[in-house]
Design a protein around this motif. Structure first.
Motif, PDB file in Angstrom:
ATOM      1  N   PRO A   1       0.837  -1.191   0.000  1.00 59.31           N
ATOM      2  CA  PRO A   1       0.000   0.000   0.000  1.00 59.31           C
ATOM      3  C   PRO A   1       0.883   1.256   0.000  1.00 59.31           C
TER       4      PRO A   1
ATOM      5  N   ASP B   1      -2.861  -0.460  -3.643  1.00 57.68           N
ATOM      6  CA  ASP B   1      -4.061  -0.161  -2.870  1.00 57.68           C
ATOM      7  C   ASP B   1      -4.985   0.841  -3.554  1.00 57.68           C
ATOM      8  N   ARG B   2      -4.629   1.301  -4.754  1.00 54.81           N
ATOM      9  CA  ARG B   2      -5.500   2.245  -5.465  1.00 54.81           C
ATOM     10  C   ARG B   2      -5.515   1.877  -6.938  1.00 54.81           C
TER      11      ARG B   2
ATOM     12  N   PHE C   1     -13.327  -2.989   2.360  1.00 56.29           N
ATOM     13  CA  PHE C   1     -12.147  -2.346   2.941  1.00 56.29           C
ATOM     14  C   PHE C   1     -12.603  -1.352   3.996  1.00 56.29           C
TER      15      PHE C   1
ATOM     16  N   MET D   1      -9.404  -2.152  -6.047  1.00 58.28           N
ATOM     17  CA  MET D   1      -7.956  -2.320  -6.022  1.00 58.28           C
ATOM     18  C   MET D   1      -7.505  -3.050  -7.277  1.00 58.28           C
TER      19      MET D   1
ATOM     20  N   PRO E   1       1.693  -9.832   0.338  1.00 53.80           N
ATOM     21  CA  PRO E   1       1.385  -8.462   0.756  1.00 53.80           C
ATOM     22  C   PRO E   1       2.416  -7.975   1.779  1.00 53.80           C
TER      23      PRO E   1
ATOM     24  N   SER F   1       3.346  -4.453   4.501  1.00 52.76           N
ATOM     25  CA  SER F   1       3.040  -3.141   5.053  1.00 52.76           C
ATOM     26  C   SER F   1       4.334  -2.491   5.531  1.00 52.76           C
TER      27      SER F   1
ATOM     28  N   THR G   1      -7.538 -10.761  -4.389  1.00 55.41           N
ATOM     29  CA  THR G   1      -7.423  -9.325  -4.170  1.00 55.41           C
ATOM     30  C   THR G   1      -8.041  -8.939  -2.834  1.00 55.41           C
TER      31      THR G   1
ATOM     32  N   ALA H   1      -6.249  -7.007   0.221  1.00 55.94           N
ATOM     33  CA  ALA H   1      -6.879  -5.867   0.897  1.00 55.94           C
ATOM     34  C   ALA H   1      -6.957  -6.100   2.402  1.00 55.94           C
TER      35      ALA H   1
ATOM     36  N   PHE I   1      -3.541  -5.480   3.828  1.00 50.59           N
ATOM     37  CA  PHE I   1      -3.320  -4.037   3.873  1.00 50.59           C
ATOM     38  C   PHE I   1      -4.068  -3.412   5.051  1.00 50.59           C
TER      39      PHE I   1
ATOM     40  N   TRP J   1      -0.206   5.835   6.364  1.00 52.20           N
ATOM     41  CA  TRP J   1      -0.887   5.522   5.099  1.00 52.20           C
ATOM     42  C   TRP J   1      -1.127   6.827   4.356  1.00 52.20           C
TER      43      TRP J   1
END
Length: 301
Positions: free
Chosen positions: A122, A196-197, A208, A215, A232, A234, A267, A271, A274, A285
Protein backbone atom coordinates in the motif's frame (compact mmCIF):
# COMPACT_ATOMS: atom_id res chain seq x y z
CA UNK A 1 -2.86 21.82 -16.02
CA UNK A 2 -1.35 24.60 -18.15
CA UNK A 3 2.07 24.41 -19.77
CA UNK A 4 3.35 27.07 -17.38
CA UNK A 5 2.03 25.13 -14.38
CA UNK A 6 3.61 21.94 -15.77
CA UNK A 7 6.97 23.66 -16.00
CA UNK A 8 6.64 25.03 -12.47
CA UNK A 9 5.75 21.62 -11.05
CA UNK A 10 8.69 19.99 -12.79
CA UNK A 11 11.03 22.75 -11.62
CA UNK A 12 9.93 22.42 -8.00
CA UNK A 13 10.54 18.68 -7.96
CA UNK A 14 13.88 19.22 -9.65
CA UNK A 15 14.76 21.75 -6.95
CA UNK A 16 13.88 19.21 -4.30
CA UNK A 17 16.15 16.53 -5.72
CA UNK A 18 19.02 18.96 -6.30
CA UNK A 19 18.82 20.92 -3.03
CA UNK A 20 17.27 18.82 -0.25
CA UNK A 21 19.76 15.99 -0.72
CA UNK A 22 22.56 18.43 0.14
CA UNK A 23 21.06 19.38 3.51
CA UNK A 24 22.24 17.71 6.73
CA UNK A 25 19.75 15.01 7.67
CA UNK A 26 18.47 16.76 10.85
CA UNK A 27 17.90 19.96 8.87
CA UNK A 28 16.02 18.12 6.13
CA UNK A 29 13.88 16.37 8.74
CA UNK A 30 13.03 19.63 10.49
CA UNK A 31 12.21 21.27 7.16
CA UNK A 32 9.87 18.42 6.29
CA UNK A 33 8.01 18.69 9.58
CA UNK A 34 7.66 22.45 9.21
CA UNK A 35 6.30 22.12 5.66
CA UNK A 36 3.92 19.36 6.75
CA UNK A 37 2.55 21.40 9.65
CA UNK A 38 2.09 24.44 7.40
CA UNK A 39 0.14 22.43 4.82
CA UNK A 40 -1.91 20.75 7.54
CA UNK A 41 -2.92 24.07 9.11
CA UNK A 42 -4.25 25.34 5.76
CA UNK A 43 -6.79 22.50 5.68
CA UNK A 44 -6.63 22.16 1.91
CA UNK A 45 -8.28 19.51 -0.24
CA UNK A 46 -5.56 16.89 0.26
CA UNK A 47 -5.57 17.25 4.04
CA UNK A 48 -9.35 17.03 4.20
CA UNK A 49 -9.33 13.95 1.97
CA UNK A 50 -6.66 12.31 4.14
CA UNK A 51 -8.74 13.03 7.24
CA UNK A 52 -11.85 11.63 5.58
CA UNK A 53 -10.02 8.44 4.65
CA UNK A 54 -8.60 8.10 8.14
CA UNK A 55 -12.12 8.43 9.55
CA UNK A 56 -12.92 5.13 7.84
CA UNK A 57 -9.79 3.49 9.21
CA UNK A 58 -10.44 4.70 12.77
CA UNK A 59 -14.24 4.98 12.88
CA UNK A 60 -14.42 5.62 16.62
CA UNK A 61 -12.01 8.57 16.49
CA UNK A 62 -13.43 11.94 17.49
CA UNK A 63 -12.50 15.27 15.83
CA UNK A 64 -9.41 15.81 18.02
CA UNK A 65 -8.08 12.30 17.36
CA UNK A 66 -8.68 12.65 13.62
CA UNK A 67 -6.95 16.02 13.55
CA UNK A 68 -3.94 14.55 15.37
CA UNK A 69 -3.87 11.60 12.98
CA UNK A 70 -4.04 13.79 9.89
CA UNK A 71 -1.27 16.03 11.25
CA UNK A 72 0.90 12.98 11.92
CA UNK A 73 -0.08 11.69 8.48
CA UNK A 74 1.13 14.84 6.76
CA UNK A 75 4.40 14.65 8.68
CA UNK A 76 4.79 11.03 7.59
CA UNK A 77 4.01 11.98 3.98
CA UNK A 78 6.55 14.80 4.04
CA UNK A 79 9.11 12.48 5.60
CA UNK A 80 8.62 10.26 2.56
CA UNK A 81 9.43 13.20 0.27
CA UNK A 82 12.41 14.44 2.27
CA UNK A 83 13.89 10.94 2.34
CA UNK A 84 13.15 10.35 -1.33
CA UNK A 85 14.85 13.57 -2.36
CA UNK A 86 17.90 12.48 -0.33
CA UNK A 87 17.97 8.77 -1.20
CA UNK A 88 20.28 9.06 -4.24
CA UNK A 89 22.94 10.55 -1.97
CA UNK A 90 22.60 7.96 0.82
CA UNK A 91 25.37 5.44 1.27
CA UNK A 92 24.64 1.74 1.08
CA UNK A 93 25.23 1.58 4.83
CA UNK A 94 22.66 4.33 5.50
CA UNK A 95 20.09 2.53 3.35
CA UNK A 96 20.84 -0.83 5.02
CA UNK A 97 20.58 0.59 8.53
CA UNK A 98 17.42 2.51 7.74
CA UNK A 99 15.13 -0.48 7.13
CA UNK A 100 13.99 -3.45 9.22
CA UNK A 101 11.43 -5.84 7.74
CA UNK A 102 9.78 -8.55 9.82
CA UNK A 103 9.44 -11.98 8.16
CA UNK A 104 11.55 -10.90 5.18
CA UNK A 105 12.56 -14.56 4.86
CA UNK A 106 9.18 -15.14 3.23
CA UNK A 107 10.46 -13.09 0.31
CA UNK A 108 13.94 -14.58 0.12
CA UNK A 109 12.71 -18.15 0.57
CA UNK A 110 10.20 -17.58 -2.22
CA UNK A 111 12.87 -16.29 -4.57
CA UNK A 112 15.09 -19.24 -3.70
CA UNK A 113 12.46 -21.60 -5.13
CA UNK A 114 12.87 -19.94 -8.54
CA UNK A 115 9.14 -19.39 -8.99
CA UNK A 116 9.15 -15.59 -8.79
CA UNK A 117 7.54 -13.30 -6.22
CA UNK A 118 5.01 -10.47 -6.46
CA UNK A 119 5.20 -7.99 -3.60
CA UNK A 120 2.01 -5.95 -3.15
CA UNK A 121 2.34 -2.77 -1.08
CA UNK A 122 0.00 0.00 0.00
CA UNK A 123 0.98 3.68 -0.06
CA UNK A 124 2.64 3.44 3.35
CA UNK A 125 5.81 5.06 4.72
CA UNK A 126 8.55 5.06 2.05
CA UNK A 127 8.19 2.35 -0.57
CA UNK A 128 11.11 3.86 -2.53
CA UNK A 129 13.39 3.34 0.47
CA UNK A 130 12.17 -0.26 0.73
CA UNK A 131 13.07 -0.71 -2.92
CA UNK A 132 16.51 0.82 -2.48
CA UNK A 133 17.08 -1.44 0.51
CA UNK A 134 16.33 -4.50 -1.62
CA UNK A 135 18.48 -3.46 -4.56
CA UNK A 136 21.41 -1.74 -2.84
CA UNK A 137 21.63 -3.35 0.59
CA UNK A 138 20.38 -6.87 -0.22
CA UNK A 139 21.37 -7.17 -3.88
CA UNK A 140 17.88 -8.12 -5.09
CA UNK A 141 16.86 -6.44 -8.37
CA UNK A 142 13.18 -6.05 -9.15
CA UNK A 143 10.73 -4.59 -11.64
CA UNK A 144 7.96 -2.14 -10.86
CA UNK A 145 5.40 0.03 -12.62
CA UNK A 146 5.11 3.82 -12.43
CA UNK A 147 2.02 5.92 -12.95
CA UNK A 148 2.41 8.32 -15.87
CA UNK A 149 2.58 11.79 -14.35
CA UNK A 150 2.08 15.19 -15.91
CA UNK A 151 4.13 16.87 -17.14
CA UNK A 152 6.00 14.13 -19.00
CA UNK A 153 9.29 15.63 -17.81
CA UNK A 154 8.22 14.96 -14.21
CA UNK A 155 7.44 11.34 -15.06
CA UNK A 156 10.89 11.09 -16.64
CA UNK A 157 12.44 12.45 -13.43
CA UNK A 158 10.71 9.79 -11.35
CA UNK A 159 11.76 7.01 -13.70
CA UNK A 160 15.37 8.20 -13.70
CA UNK A 161 15.30 8.52 -9.90
CA UNK A 162 13.97 5.00 -9.35
CA UNK A 163 16.30 3.52 -11.96
CA UNK A 164 19.21 5.20 -10.13
CA UNK A 165 18.17 3.17 -7.07
CA UNK A 166 18.44 -0.07 -9.07
CA UNK A 167 14.82 -0.64 -10.08
CA UNK A 168 13.52 -1.55 -13.51
CA UNK A 169 10.59 0.82 -14.11
CA UNK A 170 7.79 0.22 -16.62
CA UNK A 171 5.06 2.73 -17.54
CA UNK A 172 1.58 1.92 -16.21
CA UNK A 173 -0.03 2.78 -19.53
CA UNK A 174 0.93 1.55 -22.99
CA UNK A 175 -0.22 -2.06 -22.79
CA UNK A 176 3.14 -3.85 -22.47
CA UNK A 177 3.77 -3.75 -18.72
CA UNK A 178 1.82 -6.90 -17.81
CA UNK A 179 3.63 -9.08 -20.34
CA UNK A 180 7.04 -7.83 -19.22
CA UNK A 181 6.18 -8.38 -15.56
CA UNK A 182 5.02 -11.92 -16.35
CA UNK A 183 8.30 -12.67 -18.12
CA UNK A 184 10.32 -11.40 -15.17
CA UNK A 185 8.33 -13.64 -12.82
CA UNK A 186 8.67 -16.71 -15.03
CA UNK A 187 12.42 -16.11 -14.94
CA UNK A 188 12.24 -16.30 -11.14
CA UNK A 189 12.44 -12.57 -10.58
CA UNK A 190 10.80 -10.11 -8.22
CA UNK A 191 8.00 -7.69 -9.08
CA UNK A 192 6.92 -4.99 -6.59
CA UNK A 193 3.63 -3.16 -7.10
CA UNK A 194 1.91 -0.44 -5.07
CA UNK A 195 -1.56 -1.93 -5.11
CA UNK A 196 -4.06 -0.16 -2.87
CA UNK A 197 -5.50 2.24 -5.46
CA UNK A 198 -6.83 1.27 -8.87
CA UNK A 199 -5.54 3.38 -11.76
CA UNK A 200 -7.50 1.58 -14.47
CA UNK A 201 -11.07 0.65 -15.29
CA UNK A 202 -10.48 -3.01 -14.40
CA UNK A 203 -10.16 -2.79 -10.64
CA UNK A 204 -11.56 -5.46 -8.34
CA UNK A 205 -14.16 -4.45 -5.77
CA UNK A 206 -13.13 -5.35 -2.22
CA UNK A 207 -14.49 -4.79 1.25
CA UNK A 208 -12.15 -2.35 2.94
CA UNK A 209 -12.73 -0.82 6.36
CA UNK A 210 -16.47 -1.32 6.09
CA UNK A 211 -16.91 0.08 2.59
CA UNK A 212 -16.39 -0.96 -1.02
CA UNK A 213 -13.15 0.06 -2.72
CA UNK A 214 -11.46 -0.93 -5.97
CA UNK A 215 -7.96 -2.32 -6.02
CA UNK A 216 -5.78 -3.46 -8.92
CA UNK A 217 -6.25 -6.96 -10.30
CA UNK A 218 -2.65 -7.13 -11.52
CA UNK A 219 -0.94 -8.79 -8.52
CA UNK A 220 -3.50 -11.62 -8.37
CA UNK A 221 -3.54 -12.11 -12.15
CA UNK A 222 0.26 -12.24 -12.31
CA UNK A 223 0.39 -14.85 -9.54
CA UNK A 224 -2.23 -16.97 -11.31
CA UNK A 225 -0.64 -16.73 -14.73
CA UNK A 226 2.99 -17.31 -13.71
CA UNK A 227 2.82 -19.39 -10.53
CA UNK A 228 4.62 -16.66 -8.57
CA UNK A 229 4.10 -16.15 -4.85
CA UNK A 230 1.92 -13.17 -3.94
CA UNK A 231 3.15 -11.51 -0.73
CA UNK A 232 1.39 -8.46 0.76
CA UNK A 233 3.62 -6.04 2.68
CA UNK A 234 3.04 -3.14 5.05
CA UNK A 235 5.52 -0.39 5.98
CA UNK A 236 5.67 2.20 8.74
CA UNK A 237 8.00 4.74 10.31
CA UNK A 238 9.11 4.73 13.91
CA UNK A 239 10.46 7.70 15.86
CA UNK A 240 14.04 6.99 14.88
CA UNK A 241 15.65 7.03 11.45
CA UNK A 242 14.40 3.49 10.82
CA UNK A 243 11.50 2.40 8.62
CA UNK A 244 9.95 -0.92 9.58
CA UNK A 245 7.81 -3.38 7.70
CA UNK A 246 6.00 -6.69 7.70
CA UNK A 247 5.81 -9.35 5.00
CA UNK A 248 2.50 -11.19 5.32
CA UNK A 249 1.96 -14.86 4.44
CA UNK A 250 1.55 -15.70 0.76
CA UNK A 251 -1.92 -15.33 -0.72
CA UNK A 252 -2.86 -18.73 -2.18
CA UNK A 253 -4.48 -19.20 -5.57
CA UNK A 254 -7.92 -20.78 -5.02
CA UNK A 255 -8.21 -24.32 -6.34
CA UNK A 256 -11.60 -23.77 -7.96
CA UNK A 257 -13.47 -20.97 -9.70
CA UNK A 258 -13.12 -18.88 -12.82
CA UNK A 259 -10.16 -16.58 -13.29
CA UNK A 260 -12.31 -13.62 -12.28
CA UNK A 261 -13.54 -15.41 -9.16
CA UNK A 262 -10.01 -16.38 -8.17
CA UNK A 263 -8.82 -12.82 -8.77
CA UNK A 264 -11.60 -11.46 -6.57
CA UNK A 265 -10.75 -13.80 -3.69
CA UNK A 266 -7.02 -13.09 -3.91
CA UNK A 267 -7.42 -9.32 -4.17
CA UNK A 268 -9.69 -9.37 -1.13
CA UNK A 269 -6.97 -11.25 0.77
CA UNK A 270 -4.45 -8.59 -0.23
CA UNK A 271 -6.88 -5.87 0.90
CA UNK A 272 -7.32 -7.65 4.24
CA UNK A 273 -3.55 -7.71 4.77
CA UNK A 274 -3.32 -4.04 3.87
CA UNK A 275 -6.13 -3.26 6.32
CA UNK A 276 -4.23 -5.02 9.10
CA UNK A 277 -1.10 -2.97 8.46
CA UNK A 278 -2.94 0.32 7.98
CA UNK A 279 -5.04 -0.15 11.13
CA UNK A 280 -1.85 -0.64 13.14
CA UNK A 281 -0.15 2.44 11.66
CA UNK A 282 -2.85 4.70 10.16
CA UNK A 283 -0.68 7.82 10.25
CA UNK A 284 1.74 6.21 7.78
CA UNK A 285 -0.89 5.52 5.10
CA UNK A 286 -0.47 8.27 2.52
CA UNK A 287 -3.86 8.10 0.84
CA UNK A 288 -4.58 11.70 -0.10
CA UNK A 289 -6.96 10.72 -2.92
CA UNK A 290 -10.45 9.29 -2.97
CA UNK A 291 -10.44 5.50 -2.73
CA UNK A 292 -13.86 4.19 -1.74
CA UNK A 293 -16.51 3.79 -4.42
CA UNK A 294 -19.00 5.90 -2.46
CA UNK A 295 -16.54 8.80 -2.52
CA UNK A 296 -15.66 8.34 -6.19
CA UNK A 297 -19.34 8.48 -7.14
CA UNK A 298 -19.80 11.91 -5.60
CA UNK A 299 -18.17 13.72 -8.51
CA UNK A 300 -15.30 16.25 -8.44
CA UNK A 301 -14.16 17.57 -5.07
Amino acid sequence: MSAASDRLTDALYGLGWSTVKKLPEPVAGALGRTLADTVWKRRGKSVLRLESNLARVVPDAGPERLAALSKAGMRSYMRYWMESFRLPAWSTERVRDGVEIKDIDRLFDGLATGRGVVLALPHMANWDLAGAWLTRARGVPFTTVAERLKPETLYDRFVAYRESLGMEVLPHTGGTAFGTLARRLRDGGLVALVADRDLSSSGVEVEFFGGTARMPAGPALLAQQTGALLLPVSLWFDDSRVMRGQVFPAVPVPETGTRAEKTSVMTQAVADAFATGIAEHPEDWHMLQRLWVADLDRGPE
